[in-house]
Scaffold this motif. Sequence first.
Motif, short mmCIF file in Angstrom:
data_model
loop_
_atom_site.label_atom_id
_atom_site.label_comp_id
_atom_site.label_asym_id
_atom_site.label_seq_id
_atom_site.Cartn_x
_atom_site.Cartn_y
_atom_site.Cartn_z
N LEU A 207 -26.54 -12.87 38.09
CA LEU A 207 -27.38 -11.83 38.70
C LEU A 207 -26.61 -11.05 39.73
N GLY A 208 -26.83 -9.68 39.69
CA GLY A 208 -27.62 -8.91 38.76
C GLY A 208 -27.08 -8.87 37.35
N GLN A 209 -25.76 -8.70 37.12
CA GLN A 209 -25.17 -8.75 35.80
C GLN A 209 -23.88 -9.56 35.85
N TYR A 210 -23.40 -9.91 34.64
CA TYR A 210 -22.16 -10.68 34.59
C TYR A 210 -21.38 -10.30 33.34
N GLU A 211 -20.09 -10.63 33.37
CA GLU A 211 -19.26 -10.65 32.16
C GLU A 211 -18.54 -11.98 32.13
N MET A 212 -18.56 -12.63 30.97
CA MET A 212 -18.00 -13.96 30.83
C MET A 212 -16.92 -13.97 29.76
N SER A 213 -15.95 -14.85 29.93
CA SER A 213 -14.95 -15.10 28.90
C SER A 213 -14.70 -16.59 28.79
N ILE A 214 -14.33 -17.00 27.62
CA ILE A 214 -13.88 -18.38 27.36
C ILE A 214 -12.44 -18.28 26.90
N ASN A 215 -11.54 -18.88 27.70
CA ASN A 215 -10.11 -18.77 27.40
C ASN A 215 -9.68 -17.32 27.23
N GLY A 216 -10.24 -16.47 28.09
CA GLY A 216 -9.85 -15.06 28.11
C GLY A 216 -10.53 -14.19 27.08
N ILE A 217 -11.43 -14.76 26.26
CA ILE A 217 -12.09 -13.98 25.20
C ILE A 217 -13.58 -13.89 25.51
N SER B 157 -10.67 -24.83 22.25
CA SER B 157 -9.54 -25.48 21.57
C SER B 157 -9.34 -26.86 22.17
N ASN B 158 -8.67 -27.72 21.43
CA ASN B 158 -8.36 -29.04 21.96
C ASN B 158 -7.43 -28.91 23.16
N GLY B 159 -7.70 -29.71 24.18
CA GLY B 159 -6.89 -29.66 25.38
C GLY B 159 -7.57 -28.88 26.48
N HIS B 160 -6.76 -28.15 27.25
CA HIS B 160 -7.28 -27.44 28.42
C HIS B 160 -7.96 -26.13 28.02
N ASN B 161 -9.10 -25.86 28.66
CA ASN B 161 -9.89 -24.65 28.44
C ASN B 161 -10.37 -24.12 29.78
N ALA B 162 -10.83 -22.88 29.79
CA ALA B 162 -11.32 -22.30 31.03
C ALA B 162 -12.46 -21.33 30.76
N ILE B 163 -13.44 -21.39 31.65
CA ILE B 163 -14.51 -20.39 31.68
C ILE B 163 -14.20 -19.42 32.81
N GLY B 164 -14.29 -18.12 32.55
CA GLY B 164 -14.09 -17.11 33.58
C GLY B 164 -15.27 -16.16 33.60
N ILE B 165 -15.81 -15.88 34.79
CA ILE B 165 -17.01 -15.03 34.91
C ILE B 165 -16.84 -14.11 36.11
N VAL B 166 -17.24 -12.86 35.95
CA VAL B 166 -17.35 -11.93 37.07
C VAL B 166 -18.81 -11.52 37.16
N ALA B 167 -19.37 -11.53 38.37
CA ALA B 167 -20.78 -11.20 38.56
C ALA B 167 -20.91 -9.95 39.43
N GLY B 168 -21.84 -9.06 39.04
CA GLY B 168 -22.04 -7.81 39.76
C GLY B 168 -23.46 -7.66 40.27
N ASN B 169 -23.76 -6.49 40.83
CA ASN B 169 -25.02 -6.29 41.54
C ASN B 169 -26.21 -5.92 40.66
N GLY B 170 -26.03 -4.95 39.77
CA GLY B 170 -27.15 -4.46 38.99
C GLY B 170 -28.30 -4.04 39.89
N PHE B 171 -29.53 -4.32 39.46
CA PHE B 171 -30.71 -4.04 40.28
C PHE B 171 -30.98 -5.17 41.28
N TYR B 172 -30.19 -6.22 41.23
CA TYR B 172 -30.39 -7.37 42.10
C TYR B 172 -30.02 -7.04 43.54
#
Length: 918
Positions: A199-209, A239-254
Amino acid sequence: MRLIRLFILCNVFAFNSSAQLNIATALCENKINPNGISLINIHFGWELTSDTNEQYQTAYQIVISSSITKLQSGNYNVWNSAVVKSDQSVLISYKGKTLLAAKTYFWLVRVWDKNNKRSAWSNIQNFTTGLISKKDWNNAKWIGYENMDQIMRVAPGIHAPDADSLRNKCMQRPVIPLFRKNFIVDKKIAGALIFISGLGQYEMSINGIKPGKGFLTPGWTYYDKSCFYNTYNVTDLLSNGHNAIGIVAGNGFYNINRERYFKIVTAFGFPKLICCLKIIYEDGSVKKIVSDATWQTAPSPITFTSIYGGEDVDAQLEQPGWNTSTFNAASWKNVLLVTPPKGKLVAENDYPVSIEDSFGVKKITHPIPGAYLYDFGQNISGIIRLIVQGKKGQTIKLIPAELLNQQQLANQSASGEPYYFTYTLKGDHEEIWQPTFSYYGFRYVQVEGAVPETAITTSLPKVIELTSLHTRNSATSNGSFSCSDELFNRIYAVINWAIKSNMQSVITDCPHREKLSWLEQDYLMGASIHYNFDIYNLYRKLVFDLMDAQKTNGLVPDIAPEYAVFKDGFLDSPEWGSSSVILPWLLYTWYGDKDILQQAYPMMKKYIAYLEKKSTTHILSYGLGDWFDYGPNQPGEAQLTPKAVTATSIYYYDVALLSKIADILNKKNEALRYRQLAAIIKSTFNKKFFNDTTKIYSTGSQTSMAMPLCVGLVNEKNRETVLNNLIDSINAGNKALTAGDIGFHFLIKALDDGGKSQMIFDMNNRDDVPGYGFQLKKGATSLTESWAALENVSNNHLMMGHIMEWFYSGLAGIGQEDSSVAFKKIRIRPQPVGDILWAKGNFHSPYGWITSEWTREKNTFQLHVHIPVNTSAIIYLPASISSKIYVNKILAGDKDVNRKNSVALIQIGSGEYWFDVK
């Protein structure tokens, strides 16, 4: 009138006694393989095809299993409906076992045709359930970079003119944070689901995708009542082994601060997120990664973002690879566990907003030193993609606009100013950037601090490429229309661009200045939008927005979500709040959704009770009235029609609809009470506004005459005279448009229903008076807010595109019979008017595609139609008593044709037909 039998068509379609139905598309919650659906009130449907005419379903069977293996082996351990003798194929209720949260299920359907021949099973379908309770979230926490002190909350928000009353509130720029979490996958994966809200909005990636294609995700809600989360299947991203979640969150109407342009300001909180990743291993074990205090965070390169003001990015602050498992995050800090939003987490079932089109630059000009003007040729909602090369630390400013001023520079005076993007280069190589959390309505972009690639200079960055990216709700296309009249085709295009530009996660009025869901257009433009796009999930979402917005006294405000409380008519106008009754009804008639009637019924009752208390002897005399009608003054509140006429007319319509809805829901006593109330309102209205001598309503304006005709206020004995008086007044006014936002919808419908489509043609097939053609002559590429295309109001506005509905239902002739639901009983009623020689329309109904295509020349009228399987249709042909009618080249007998005045009615079943009238 009898159904045209298949044997008379044998010269075109050979009868096949073994013909079966084919399942072309199978749907759950009206979507293909949806994610994150509820555990209750689930519905299934399908579309059928056949090689033969007059084919329909007589029975169906749905089977559901907890795995593909079980489904394929015939172990239907979740639900086996058995054979149900029914022709229903739209929104069939689930009646199986209790479902589990965060679980994917697999299903099949088969049907039996009119000869009781069984079809093959459909392709394997699936649906994934969402998270319902806090327990399902596995103790996931709301996390953030910073936490807002609750005394700084501003929710609901404040309208811009009143913002100074907030003192120091809504002044801070929240940090736009990055979040990351490393984790290990140590076994073979069977599947992986992630549930997330930012919230308000986000963009997410898993292993950069990035999974999915969403922009400004999740959809907009009133965050103190409901907060959307999204569900993604991310199996292929791990994938097997190390993985990462990456997220950026913004304001939107929030969070909307008081910087640059703002229509409203809000402070529900600072950007935050909640997340739950569920990994299912092949051995049956489950691993969950949830948002908690172990996650890390850092500021993003986005230094400012506002849904109303634009976005600034400093690429020098980028951290390459921050969303991958190999990134060194030693300088990052641990997240804070922040104050959760007050609203309940709810799965978002609508299609996401996404990039749906793009436009290259058509023309570049250099109006003044230091500024270049890029013209993309089309006014859209969207963002900009920049490819640039320059030196580190150089900053480019990009100012979007839909109009130009006298200096040929960006003109934002009517669309919200200042709004702009800035991008600071990291330097050396080509850089690609586009905004993440803000959008605008524009055709032009003014570039400052950079030059086109072809410019002769070495000191400023060079713009290698600038592209206009159109963003909208990604609902699938539902129809198309064209005809021999090029002006009407251009009108169709400008209205369609207004629809696309204002289809977000609400129906906005404009994509720049307001971006709010003003409610009157949701139903007045509803059919026009519906003919072009599948809006089932969007409109269901709008109904729940209405329920969230309703006050304890029953008032439904003019906007929902109600981010800010407006004043006077902008808070409470019956023509706006009536969406609370009309939208559920439209969902029922368009899609057959009885469930939404049941869920919304308490809201409807409360709103009608509110209007009843507000009325004086059953007359409502307040609100905005026929907004933006065309009169002698600057457009705004109604000029030509008393507010009491439109407010009471829609009040009557609401009550009459509610009586029908109560009947459908088997609430007989309440249905009777509302019918009686409607009769009292009708009698009172006619005593006050109808002149029984002249047969004129109120001022005799287009709206005053048309609205009572449409909503049922005119007594049957007076209908023809009132309609003729309306025609006479239009002729006396040089056939110019004067009805506004409310009235024009009803004017089009009154003329269409009354058999006066020629007048619709005459009023709109011109450019010499304010109207559609006038706007096009002034250069509009999207529908404008005012009939005169004034430059001091919006030039990409949704609210007056009501002729779109007539293009489909009138010219092309695609509609449904009054007694029909979900286009089960189709009406094909083409109206060849003016000098139009041909028209064609395609519309995707819940049962499949409907086609109507006609041509005329000399004394011949030809019509080609396609009617979906499991439906029937009545064809209305323009024909005199002496006309000969051929169906698939065979002369139709009198027993197959019902002739009424200058129309011949023929009832047909599904399939493809050619009609010739000679």
